[in-house]
Design an enzyme around this catalytic site. Structure first.
Site, mmCIF file in Angstrom:
data_model
loop_
_atom_site.group_PDB
_atom_site.id
_atom_site.type_symbol
_atom_site.label_atom_id
_atom_site.label_comp_id
_atom_site.label_asym_id
_atom_site.label_seq_id
_atom_site.Cartn_x
_atom_site.Cartn_y
_atom_site.Cartn_z
ATOM 1 N N HIS A 206 23.421 35.340 36.269
ATOM 2 C CA HIS A 206 23.279 34.360 37.355
ATOM 3 C C HIS A 206 22.221 34.722 38.385
ATOM 4 O O HIS A 206 21.960 33.941 39.302
ATOM 5 C CB HIS A 206 24.616 34.145 38.076
ATOM 6 C CG HIS A 206 24.977 35.275 38.992
ATOM 7 N ND1 HIS A 206 25.371 36.507 38.523
ATOM 8 C CD2 HIS A 206 24.985 35.383 40.344
ATOM 9 C CE1 HIS A 206 25.615 37.301 39.544
ATOM 10 N NE2 HIS A 206 25.387 36.659 40.663
HETATM 11 N N1 UDP Z 1 33.821 36.798 37.769
HETATM 12 C C1 UDP Z 1 34.864 35.921 37.548
HETATM 13 N N2 UDP Z 1 34.674 34.896 36.658
HETATM 14 C C2 UDP Z 1 33.522 34.708 35.978
HETATM 15 C C3 UDP Z 1 32.461 35.624 36.212
HETATM 16 C C4 UDP Z 1 32.635 36.645 37.129
HETATM 17 O O1 UDP Z 1 35.938 36.071 38.135
HETATM 18 O O2 UDP Z 1 33.422 33.752 35.203
HETATM 19 C C5 UDP Z 1 34.024 37.894 38.736
HETATM 20 C C6 UDP Z 1 33.714 39.267 38.219
HETATM 21 O O3 UDP Z 1 34.810 39.807 37.525
HETATM 22 C C7 UDP Z 1 33.355 40.028 39.481
HETATM 23 C C8 UDP Z 1 32.736 38.977 40.345
HETATM 24 O O4 UDP Z 1 33.110 37.714 39.810
HETATM 25 O O5 UDP Z 1 34.506 40.498 40.117
HETATM 26 C C9 UDP Z 1 31.252 39.126 40.329
HETATM 27 O O6 UDP Z 1 30.651 38.046 40.922
HETATM 28 P P1 UDP Z 1 29.168 37.605 40.625
HETATM 29 O O7 UDP Z 1 28.745 38.131 39.318
HETATM 30 O O8 UDP Z 1 29.117 36.134 40.849
HETATM 31 O O9 UDP Z 1 28.363 38.269 41.834
HETATM 32 P P2 UDP Z 1 27.727 39.707 42.069
HETATM 33 O O10 UDP Z 1 28.769 40.746 41.814
HETATM 34 O O11 UDP Z 1 26.535 39.830 41.173
HETATM 35 O O12 UDP Z 1 27.314 39.678 43.501
#
Ligand code: UDP
Length: 359
Positions: A206
């Site tokens: 993403h």
């Molecule tokens: N996550 C979720 N469902 C999904 C994809 C990710 O619950 O379909 C959770 C994942 O387990 C983690 C968090 O969302 O805890 C990560 O968020 P994201 O990847 O959107 O953001 P980042 O961590 O890169 O800031």
């Protein structure tokens, strides 16, 4: 004491869930007022987390989402300032590195309300990432900085932030994984998708650097297609939109599904063979579940896992992606860098102990 917590995006809901619970269990005298900026608004990017993780309903929802970074940040800033003037909190609590984080921190700092930043000090050293701008700015206006790792603490120190403001507490995402893994559940998957425990790769993409660059996105899908892996891919709405815009065909070995709730995500992390991602949180969760991670970025904030051999950086190079997905590496022993699973409790204790200073 009144704490105004500002959240708006999926990873912030997960982090706030454990800190809000710690307030309730350890410091019921604290009044936490929850503001959802509206940055993520789809039901499967927002509501599902409030329901599943038992996060209290936000006291305010600003309904700001869908704009550019400047539009979102500016509109949030204006609304958050009015809200802070009305609520008069002793602390403003912000998480991570989104536009909601920066807007909350900036609105508070200008009103001389102390800001506490959870997940402070992470750096990719890539200023083209919107997240990097948000986190650097937030760290430099925060009054108290909760660093998840020693590397994060060092980064802050190197940037000249006073050591007294930095608290190494561990990672609230580790707390979340420990707490919710008992409740993990298998997602409803298409019936034709026969995923076998330990025999699939879990993929998420993403980051703007990947989704907004057609060539990078095409290369990534090429790498996934060339691997011999069966891949389950809960697809972020931004990625879904870009895949359609750029006319990228989803390869046959990739099962694109809607984003799942955290309990289902945790189930897949616990039961997959390996993880391929550009997410910050998912890189660490892979490690928490003892799964190798292939990170489709050119750099990462979670450098410890790359150094230890749990995480392989492959950028958007199709060959590197397919090779990494086809291989596996389980390092022998690794020093654990993410705390003791009590980061939320430590944060709550520290904030409360600083109350008198804040007043
Ligand atoms: N996550 C979720 N469902 C999904 C994809 C990710 O619950 O379909 C959770 C994942 O387990 C983690 C968090 O969302 O805890 C990560 O968020 P994201 O990847 O959107 O953001 P980042 O961590 O890169 O800031």
């Amino acid at each position: 004491m009144k704490v105004l917590t500002i959240i708006g995006a999926r990873p912030q809901f997960i982090k706030a869930a454990v800190v809000s619970r710690a307030f309730k269990e350890h410091r019921p005298d604290v009044q936490e007022i929850l503001v959802h900026t509206g940055q993520h608004y789809d039901a499967n990017m927002s509501d599902v987390f409030f329901d599943e993780l038992e996060i209290p309903k936000p006291d305010y929802n600003l309904g700001i989402g869908g704009g550019t970074h400047g539009q979102n940040t500016g509109r949030m800033l204006e609304k958050l300032e009015s809200l802070m003037l009305e609520v008069q909190p002793q602390w403003v609590l912000v998480y991570g590195d989104t536009d909601s984080t920066l807007a909350g921190a900036l609105a508070a700092a200008k009103l001389h309300i102390p800001v506490a930043h959870i997940e402070a000090g992470l750096r990719s050293f890539n200023r083209k990432m919107p997240e990097e701008i948000n986190r650097v700015m937030t760290d430099h206006i925060a009054e108290i900085l909760f660093a998840p790792t020693e590397t994060a603490r060092q980064n802050l120190f190197t940037e000249g932030i006073s050591e007294a403001k930095i608290k190494l507490v561990g990672d609230v995402m580790y707390d979340a994984t420990l707490f919710y893994k008992e409740k993990a559940r298998k997602p409803q998957l298409p019936p034709q998708l026969d995923i076998r425990v330990g025999d699939f790769a879990l993929c998420t993409i993403h980051r703007a650097e990947n989704t907004d660059d057609p060539q990078r996105l095409k290369n990534i899908f090429q790498g996934l297609a060339d691997s011999n892996a069966s891949i389950v891919f809960p697809m972020h709405p931004r990625t879904k939109g870009k895949v359609a815009n750029f006319g990228i065909a989803i390869p046959e070995n990739v099962w694109a599904i809607d984003p799942v709730g955290y309990l289902e995500m945790v189930w897949m992390e616990a039961n997959c063979r390996l993880v391929a991602t550009d997410s910050g949180g998912v890189q660490k969760e892979a490690y928490f579940f003892g799964k190798p991670c292939v990170t489709m970025r050119d750099e990462t904030e979670w450098v410890e896992l790359v150094e230890a051999g749990w995480n392989t950086l492959v950028g958007s190079n199709a060959k590197k992606i397919s090779d990494a997905l086809s291989g596996l590496s389980y390092p022998e022993s690794t020093e654990f860098h993410y705390g003791k699973g009590n980061a939320a409790e430590l944060i709550v204790d520290i904030l409360c102990s600083l109350k008198s200073k804040a007043n």
